[in-house]
Design a protein around this motif. Structure first.
Motif, PDB file in Angstrom:
ATOM      1  N   LYS A 113     -10.983 -22.404 -12.383  1.00 44.10           N
ATOM      2  CA  LYS A 113     -11.688 -21.810 -11.230  1.00 44.10           C
ATOM      3  C   LYS A 113     -10.960 -22.153  -9.930  1.00 44.10           C
ATOM      4  CE  LYS A 113     -16.336 -21.525  -9.284  1.00 44.10           C
ATOM      5  NZ  LYS A 113     -17.719 -21.984  -9.464  1.00 44.10           N
ATOM      6  N   ASP A 114     -10.498 -23.390  -9.794  1.00 46.04           N
ATOM      7  CA  ASP A 114      -9.757 -23.783  -8.610  1.00 46.04           C
ATOM      8  C   ASP A 114      -8.458 -22.988  -8.504  1.00 46.04           C
ATOM      9  OD1 ASP A 114      -9.176 -25.454  -6.287  1.00 46.04           O
ATOM     10  OD2 ASP A 114      -7.722 -26.484  -7.568  1.00 46.04           O
ATOM     11  N   ALA A 115      -7.754 -22.813  -9.608  1.00 46.05           N
ATOM     12  CA  ALA A 115      -6.511 -22.030  -9.601  1.00 46.05           C
ATOM     13  C   ALA A 115      -6.781 -20.595  -9.148  1.00 46.05           C
ATOM     14  CB  ALA A 115      -5.878 -22.037 -10.990  1.00 46.05           C
ATOM     15  N   MET A 116      -7.861 -20.004  -9.628  1.00 45.45           N
ATOM     16  CA  MET A 116      -8.207 -18.635  -9.257  1.00 45.45           C
ATOM     17  C   MET A 116      -8.518 -18.520  -7.768  1.00 45.45           C
ATOM     18  SD  MET A 116     -10.500 -17.752 -12.629  1.00 45.45           S
ATOM     19  CE  MET A 116     -11.177 -16.216 -12.036  1.00 45.45           C
ATOM     20  N   SER A 117      -8.946 -19.605  -7.151  1.00 42.22           N
ATOM     21  CA  SER A 117      -9.290 -19.566  -5.728  1.00 42.22           C
ATOM     22  C   SER A 117      -8.064 -19.378  -4.840  1.00 42.22           C
ATOM     23  CB  SER A 117     -10.055 -20.828  -5.325  1.00 42.22           C
ATOM     24  OG  SER A 117      -9.182 -21.940  -5.210  1.00 42.22           O
ATOM     25  N   TYR A 118      -6.869 -19.410  -5.418  1.00 43.53           N
ATOM     26  CA  TYR A 118      -5.627 -19.203  -4.670  1.00 43.53           C
ATOM     27  C   TYR A 118      -5.049 -17.798  -4.868  1.00 43.53           C
ATOM     28  CZ  TYR A 118      -5.443 -24.158  -3.594  1.00 43.53           C
ATOM     29  OH  TYR A 118      -5.726 -25.415  -3.110  1.00 43.53           O
ATOM     30  N   TRP A 119      -5.700 -16.962  -5.647  1.00 40.87           N
ATOM     31  CA  TRP A 119      -5.169 -15.627  -5.915  1.00 40.87           C
ATOM     32  C   TRP A 119      -5.220 -14.771  -4.649  1.00 40.87           C
ATOM     33  CZ3 TRP A 119      -7.298 -14.188 -11.441  1.00 40.87           C
ATOM     34  CH2 TRP A 119      -6.767 -15.106 -12.362  1.00 40.87           C
ATOM     35  N   PRO A 120      -4.344 -13.746  -4.521  1.00 43.08           N
ATOM     36  CA  PRO A 120      -4.206 -12.994  -3.267  1.00 43.08           C
ATOM     37  C   PRO A 120      -5.459 -12.291  -2.761  1.00 43.08           C
ATOM     38  CG  PRO A 120      -2.336 -12.564  -4.686  1.00 43.08           C
ATOM     39  CD  PRO A 120      -3.330 -13.352  -5.501  1.00 43.08           C
ATOM     40  N   GLU A 121      -6.255 -11.713  -3.664  1.00 40.63           N
ATOM     41  CA  GLU A 121      -7.485 -11.064  -3.226  1.00 40.63           C
ATOM     42  C   GLU A 121      -8.651 -11.634  -4.034  1.00 40.63           C
ATOM     43  OE1 GLU A 121      -4.799  -9.081  -4.364  1.00 40.63           O
ATOM     44  OE2 GLU A 121      -5.574  -9.080  -6.386  1.00 40.63           O
ATOM     45  N   ASN A 155      -7.597 -13.051   0.410  1.00 41.76           N
ATOM     46  CA  ASN A 155      -8.047 -14.433   0.269  1.00 41.76           C
ATOM     47  C   ASN A 155      -7.627 -15.208   1.514  1.00 41.76           C
ATOM     48  OD1 ASN A 155      -8.520 -17.076  -0.421  1.00 41.76           O
ATOM     49  ND2 ASN A 155      -7.503 -16.969  -2.393  1.00 41.76           N
ATOM     50  N   THR A 156      -8.595 -15.575   2.344  1.00 38.21           N
ATOM     51  CA  THR A 156      -8.274 -16.295   3.574  1.00 38.21           C
ATOM     52  C   THR A 156      -7.980 -17.767   3.319  1.00 38.21           C
ATOM     53  OG1 THR A 156     -10.623 -16.647   4.016  1.00 38.21           O
ATOM     54  CG2 THR A 156      -9.578 -14.717   5.042  1.00 38.21           C
ATOM     55  N   GLN A 157      -8.330 -18.273   2.137  1.00 36.22           N
ATOM     56  CA  GLN A 157      -7.999 -19.651   1.789  1.00 36.22           C
ATOM     57  C   GLN A 157      -6.483 -19.800   1.630  1.00 36.22           C
ATOM     58  OE1 GLN A 157     -10.345 -21.648  -1.234  1.00 36.22           O
ATOM     59  NE2 GLN A 157      -8.501 -22.509  -2.157  1.00 36.22           N
ATOM     60  N   ARG A 158      -5.855 -18.742   1.182  1.00 36.17           N
ATOM     61  CA  ARG A 158      -4.402 -18.734   0.972  1.00 36.17           C
ATOM     62  C   ARG A 158      -3.862 -17.371   1.407  1.00 36.17           C
ATOM     63  NH1 ARG A 158      -1.220 -17.668  -4.179  1.00 36.17           N
ATOM     64  NH2 ARG A 158       0.764 -18.668  -3.811  1.00 36.17           N
ATOM     65  N   ALA A 163       2.014 -10.091   0.378  1.00 36.65           N
ATOM     66  CA  ALA A 163       1.682  -9.995  -1.046  1.00 36.65           C
ATOM     67  C   ALA A 163       0.398  -9.183  -1.245  1.00 36.65           C
ATOM     68  CB  ALA A 163       1.535 -11.383  -1.653  1.00 36.65           C
ATOM     69  N   PHE A 164      -0.578  -9.402  -0.370  1.00 34.35           N
ATOM     70  CA  PHE A 164      -1.842  -8.676  -0.459  1.00 34.35           C
ATOM     71  C   PHE A 164      -1.607  -7.166  -0.354  1.00 34.35           C
ATOM     72  CE2 PHE A 164      -5.418  -6.692   1.840  1.00 34.35           C
ATOM     73  CZ  PHE A 164      -6.448  -6.921   0.932  1.00 34.35           C
ATOM     74  N   TRP A 165      -0.904  -6.740   0.702  1.00 32.01           N
ATOM     75  CA  TRP A 165      -0.685  -5.311   0.909  1.00 32.01           C
ATOM     76  C   TRP A 165       0.230  -4.725  -0.150  1.00 32.01           C
ATOM     77  CZ3 TRP A 165      -3.845  -2.333   3.179  1.00 32.01           C
ATOM     78  CH2 TRP A 165      -4.673  -2.836   4.181  1.00 32.01           C
ATOM     79  N   PRO A 178     -11.174   5.601  -4.746  1.00 32.46           N
ATOM     80  CA  PRO A 178     -11.110   5.948  -3.325  1.00 32.46           C
ATOM     81  C   PRO A 178     -12.257   5.411  -2.459  1.00 32.46           C
ATOM     82  CG  PRO A 178     -11.649   7.874  -4.651  1.00 32.46           C
ATOM     83  CD  PRO A 178     -11.306   6.771  -5.607  1.00 32.46           C
ATOM     84  N   LYS A 179     -13.354   4.972  -3.068  1.00 31.89           N
ATOM     85  CA  LYS A 179     -14.457   4.431  -2.263  1.00 31.89           C
ATOM     86  C   LYS A 179     -14.242   2.956  -1.895  1.00 31.89           C
ATOM     87  CE  LYS A 179     -17.650   6.924  -5.063  1.00 31.89           C
ATOM     88  NZ  LYS A 179     -18.885   6.812  -5.832  1.00 31.89           N
ATOM     89  N   LEU A 180     -13.178   2.332  -2.416  1.00 31.17           N
ATOM     90  CA  LEU A 180     -12.924   0.923  -2.065  1.00 31.17           C
ATOM     91  C   LEU A 180     -12.658   0.790  -0.568  1.00 31.17           C
ATOM     92  CD1 LEU A 180     -10.547  -0.257  -4.942  1.00 31.17           C
ATOM     93  CD2 LEU A 180     -12.991  -0.740  -4.687  1.00 31.17           C
ATOM     94  N   ARG A 181     -13.094  -0.328  -0.024  1.00 33.07           N
ATOM     95  CA  ARG A 181     -12.822  -0.648   1.381  1.00 33.07           C
ATOM     96  C   ARG A 181     -11.968  -1.888   1.425  1.00 33.07           C
ATOM     97  NH1 ARG A 181     -17.158  -2.652   3.285  1.00 33.07           N
ATOM     98  NH2 ARG A 181     -18.310  -2.592   1.346  1.00 33.07           N
ATOM     99  N   VAL A 182     -10.873  -1.842   2.170  1.00 32.48           N
ATOM    100  CA  VAL A 182      -9.972  -2.975   2.284  1.00 32.48           C
ATOM    101  C   VAL A 182     -10.439  -3.872   3.423  1.00 32.48           C
ATOM    102  CG1 VAL A 182      -7.595  -3.718   2.738  1.00 32.48           C
ATOM    103  CG2 VAL A 182      -8.030  -1.667   1.363  1.00 32.48           C
ATOM    104  N   VAL A 183     -10.525  -5.171   3.125  1.00 29.81           N
ATOM    105  CA  VAL A 183     -10.906  -6.175   4.115  1.00 29.81           C
ATOM    106  C   VAL A 183      -9.754  -7.180   4.195  1.00 29.81           C
ATOM    107  CG1 VAL A 183     -12.590  -7.951   4.750  1.00 29.81           C
ATOM    108  CG2 VAL A 183     -13.334  -5.926   3.473  1.00 29.81           C
ATOM    109  N   ASP A 184      -9.014  -7.139   5.304  1.00 32.30           N
ATOM    110  CA  ASP A 184      -7.926  -8.102   5.462  1.00 32.30           C
ATOM    111  C   ASP A 184      -8.175  -8.966   6.668  1.00 32.30           C
ATOM    112  OD1 ASP A 184      -7.407  -6.345   7.480  1.00 32.30           O
ATOM    113  OD2 ASP A 184      -5.277  -6.147   7.057  1.00 32.30           O
TER     114      ASP A 184
END
Length: 184
Positions: A113-121, A155-158, A163-165, A178-184
């Motif tokens: 779970k901790d490792a997953m907390s570093y993933w890009p989104e 992911n604002t933690q990392r 990489a995100f874009w 197409p209904k997804l909303r991007v939050v950066d």
């Protein structure tokens, strides 16, 4: 919806998906410590359901993550992929998160779970596993609300904007859903 309602909804969708349940059973048979199948395995299913897709997205890869500091060899992961492939013809990717911090330039992870907390989104950082009784359990360091909200959130933690874009654009998420909303 509450966390419990999100949990039950996603668990039900997984149980209704024969191919995902077969993958979960195959990995459960390995008896790996602190494991789950994550990334697109759960995320894509949820986004398909939120978009009322008639068919679910194909499993381009099945990302198995686990945490075992006692054996961090890549050879073990390759052997596990081979065993899984013998059971079920899928594009398996197995990674012991006890070593992945080195590749990613992070501090040592405490668990999966901790490792997953570093993933890009954060919507990608949702995994599923079967417990000993055969029930679906979900693993998510950021909760389930963002995934169920139909967002793609950096992911604002990392934060790694490039990489995100690259992932948002390169994986074609906004075209497929197409209904997804991007939050950066």
């Amino acid at each position: 919806m509450t966390l419990e309602q999100h949990y039950e909804t996603i668990s039900t969708w997984l149980r209704e998906d024969d191919q995902r349940m077969a993958c979960l059973r195959a990995v459960a048979d390995l008896n790996l410590p602190d494991w789950c199948i994550a990334a697109g395995f759960v995320r894509n299913l949820v986004w398909d359901r939120l978009h009322d897709c008639e068919t679910t997205s194909p499993l381009n890869d099945v990302d198995v993550v686990y945490f075992d500091p006692n054996d961090v060899s890549e050879d073990r992961d390759r052997a596990l992929e081979t065993r899984l492939l013998e059971q079920l013809d899928r594009p398996w990717s197995v990674k012991n998160q006890a070593r992945m911090h080195r590749r990613n330039g992070d501090e040592a992870y405490r668990d999966t779970k901790d490792a997953m907390s570093y993933w890009p989104e954060i919507e990608t950082a949702v995994g599923a596993r079967l417990n000993r009784e055969g029930y679906v359990e979900l693993v998510s360091p950021f909760g389930l609300a963002p995934l169920m909200a139909g967002t793609v959130t950096m992911n604002t933690q990392r934060p790694k904007p490039e990489a995100f874009w690259e992932r948002v654009e390169g994986k074609g998420w906004l075209e497929r859903w197409p209904k997804l909303r991007v939050v950066d």
